[in-house]
Write a protein that holds these residues in place. Structure first.
Motif, short mmCIF file in Angstrom:
data_model
loop_
_atom_site.label_atom_id
_atom_site.label_comp_id
_atom_site.label_asym_id
_atom_site.label_seq_id
_atom_site.Cartn_x
_atom_site.Cartn_y
_atom_site.Cartn_z
N ALA A 18 0.83 -1.21 0.00
CA ALA A 18 0.00 0.00 0.00
C ALA A 18 0.87 1.25 0.00
N ALA A 19 2.02 1.20 0.68
CA ALA A 19 2.93 2.35 0.69
C ALA A 19 3.46 2.63 -0.70
N VAL A 20 3.73 1.57 -1.47
CA VAL A 20 4.22 1.75 -2.84
C VAL A 20 3.11 2.33 -3.72
N LEU A 21 1.86 1.91 -3.47
CA LEU A 21 0.73 2.35 -4.29
C LEU A 21 0.18 3.71 -3.86
N ASP A 22 0.69 4.25 -2.78
CA ASP A 22 0.15 5.49 -2.23
C ASP A 22 0.56 6.69 -3.09
N ARG A 23 -0.19 6.88 -4.15
CA ARG A 23 0.03 7.98 -5.09
C ARG A 23 -1.26 8.77 -5.25
N PRO A 24 -1.18 10.05 -5.56
CA PRO A 24 -2.39 10.89 -5.63
C PRO A 24 -3.46 10.36 -6.57
N GLY A 25 -3.08 9.72 -7.66
CA GLY A 25 -4.07 9.28 -8.63
C GLY A 25 -4.79 8.00 -8.26
N LEU A 26 -4.32 7.32 -7.22
CA LEU A 26 -4.92 6.04 -6.83
C LEU A 26 -5.58 6.19 -5.47
N THR A 27 -6.88 5.98 -5.43
CA THR A 27 -7.64 6.08 -4.18
C THR A 27 -8.08 4.69 -3.74
N PRO A 28 -8.42 4.52 -2.46
CA PRO A 28 -8.93 3.23 -2.00
C PRO A 28 -10.17 2.78 -2.78
N ASP A 29 -11.06 3.72 -3.08
CA ASP A 29 -12.27 3.35 -3.82
C ASP A 29 -11.95 2.88 -5.22
N ARG A 30 -10.94 3.46 -5.84
CA ARG A 30 -10.54 3.00 -7.18
C ARG A 30 -9.95 1.60 -7.12
N LEU A 31 -9.25 1.30 -6.05
CA LEU A 31 -8.75 -0.06 -5.86
C LEU A 31 -9.91 -1.03 -5.70
N THR A 32 -10.92 -0.62 -4.95
CA THR A 32 -12.10 -1.46 -4.76
C THR A 32 -12.78 -1.75 -6.09
N VAL A 33 -12.94 -0.72 -6.90
CA VAL A 33 -13.59 -0.89 -8.21
C VAL A 33 -12.71 -1.74 -9.13
N ALA A 34 -11.39 -1.59 -9.02
CA ALA A 34 -10.49 -2.43 -9.81
C ALA A 34 -10.68 -3.90 -9.43
N GLY A 35 -10.82 -4.16 -8.14
CA GLY A 35 -11.09 -5.52 -7.70
C GLY A 35 -12.39 -6.06 -8.25
N LEU A 36 -13.40 -5.19 -8.32
CA LEU A 36 -14.69 -5.57 -8.89
C LEU A 36 -14.54 -5.94 -10.37
N VAL A 37 -13.89 -5.09 -11.13
CA VAL A 37 -13.72 -5.33 -12.57
C VAL A 37 -12.94 -6.62 -12.81
N LEU A 38 -11.87 -6.82 -12.06
CA LEU A 38 -11.08 -8.04 -12.21
C LEU A 38 -11.89 -9.27 -11.82
N GLY A 39 -12.70 -9.16 -10.77
CA GLY A 39 -13.54 -10.27 -10.35
C GLY A 39 -14.58 -10.62 -11.40
N LEU A 40 -15.18 -9.61 -12.00
CA LEU A 40 -16.14 -9.85 -13.09
C LEU A 40 -15.43 -10.48 -14.29
N GLY A 41 -14.20 -10.05 -14.53
CA GLY A 41 -13.42 -10.68 -15.59
C GLY A 41 -13.17 -12.15 -15.31
N SER A 42 -12.94 -12.49 -14.05
CA SER A 42 -12.77 -13.89 -13.67
C SER A 42 -14.04 -14.68 -13.93
N ALA A 43 -15.19 -14.08 -13.62
CA ALA A 43 -16.46 -14.76 -13.87
C ALA A 43 -16.67 -15.02 -15.35
N VAL A 44 -16.38 -14.02 -16.18
CA VAL A 44 -16.58 -14.15 -17.63
C VAL A 44 -15.64 -15.20 -18.20
N THR A 45 -14.38 -15.17 -17.80
CA THR A 45 -13.43 -16.14 -18.34
C THR A 45 -13.69 -17.55 -17.80
N SER A 46 -14.27 -17.65 -16.61
CA SER A 46 -14.70 -18.97 -16.12
C SER A 46 -15.80 -19.53 -16.99
#
Length: 204
Positions: A18-46
Motif C-alpha cells: 500500500a505504501a508503494v501504491l500510495d500515489r495521488p491518482g490512486l484512491t482506496p475506492d478506485r482499488l475497490t472498483v479495480a477488484g470488482l472489474v477483475l472479479g467480473l473478468g474472472s467470472a466471464v473467463t470462467s
C-alpha cells in the motif's frame, strides 16, 4: 475461521505494498472498483472455460480487495462509511458472479450439474443476510465488533480466506467443481447457522 490469523500474517506485507501504491491518482475506492472489474473478468473467463486466466484474475482481484483498506488507513482518519459500503457491495457482486461463471463453464465443459452452485448461492444469501443484519442492528444498539473493518463481522467457519481458497480451487480443478460446491455449500450453511446463533445471543 482463518481470517484473523491470515490478516495478522498479511498485515505487514499489505501495508508495504500500500505504501508503494500510495500515489495521488490512486484512491482506496478506485482499488475497490479495480477488484470488482477483475472479479467480473474472472467470472466471464470462467464461463468461457479459460480457467488459468480466470484463476489469475480472481487472485489479483482479491489482492486489490485486500489493499484498499491499508491504503485508506495510510490516508489518515476519514469517514469510512462510503468506502465500506462500496467494498462490501463489490464483494457480494464478485462472489455471486464468480459462482455463476464457474457454474456455466463447468456445466458446459465438464457436464457438471447446476444444483450445487445454486446451493452455494443460497448459502451465501443466508450468510450475508445474517452478518449484514447483525452489523446494522449492532451499530444502532452500540454493540459493534471493532476489528479494524468498517462493518461488525461475526466470525464463522467460512470467512473471506476460505472463500478465496475455495473459489481458486474450483478454477484449478473445474472437472470436480460441483463436488467442491456441495461441500462448500454445506460449510457456508453451518457458518450461517453459527452467525445466526451468535448474532442473536450478542444482541439479546
Amino acid at each position: 475461521m482463518l481470517d484473523r490469523p491470515v490478516r495478522a500474517l498479511l498485515a505487514g506485507p499489505l501495508d508495504r505494498v500500500a505504501a508503494v501504491l500510495d500515489r495521488p491518482g490512486l484512491t482506496p475506492d478506485r482499488l475497490t472498483v479495480a477488484g470488482l472489474v477483475l472479479g467480473l473478468g474472472s467470472a466471464v473467463t470462467s464461463a468461457a472455460q479459460l480457467w488459468p486466466v480466470a484463476l489469475v484474475l480472481w487472485l489479483v482481484s482479491r489482492l486489490a480487495d485486500g489493499l484498499d483498506g491499508p491504503l485508506a488507513r495510510r490516508r489518515g482518519p476519514r469517514d469510512a462509511g462510503a468506502g465500506g459500503f462500496l467494498d462490501i457491495t463489490c464483494d457480494f457482486v464478485v462472489y455471486g458472479s464468480t459462482v455463476v461463471g464457474v457454474a456455466v463453464g463447468a456445466t458446459a465443459g465438464h457436464g457438471e450439474p447446476w444444483w450445487p452452485f445454486l446451493a452455494v448461492l443460497l448459502a451465501y444469501y443466508v450468510n450475508g443476510t445474517a452478518f449484514l443484519a447483525f452489523s446494522s442492528i449492532a451499530e444502532r444498539s452500540g454493540r459493534t465488533i471493532d476489528d479494524g473493518r468498517s462493518l461488525s463481522f461475526l466470525g464463522g467457519l467460512a470467512e473471506g480466506t476460505e472463500t478465496i481458497a475455495v473459489h481458486a480451487l474450483w478454477l484449478v480443478v473445474p472437472w470436480v467443481a460441483a463436488d467442491v460446491a456441495v461441500v462448500w455449500a454445506a460449510v457456508v450453511a453451518v457458518s450461517s447457522l453459527q452467525r445466526v446463533v451468535a448474532g442473536y445471543r450478542a444482541l439479546s
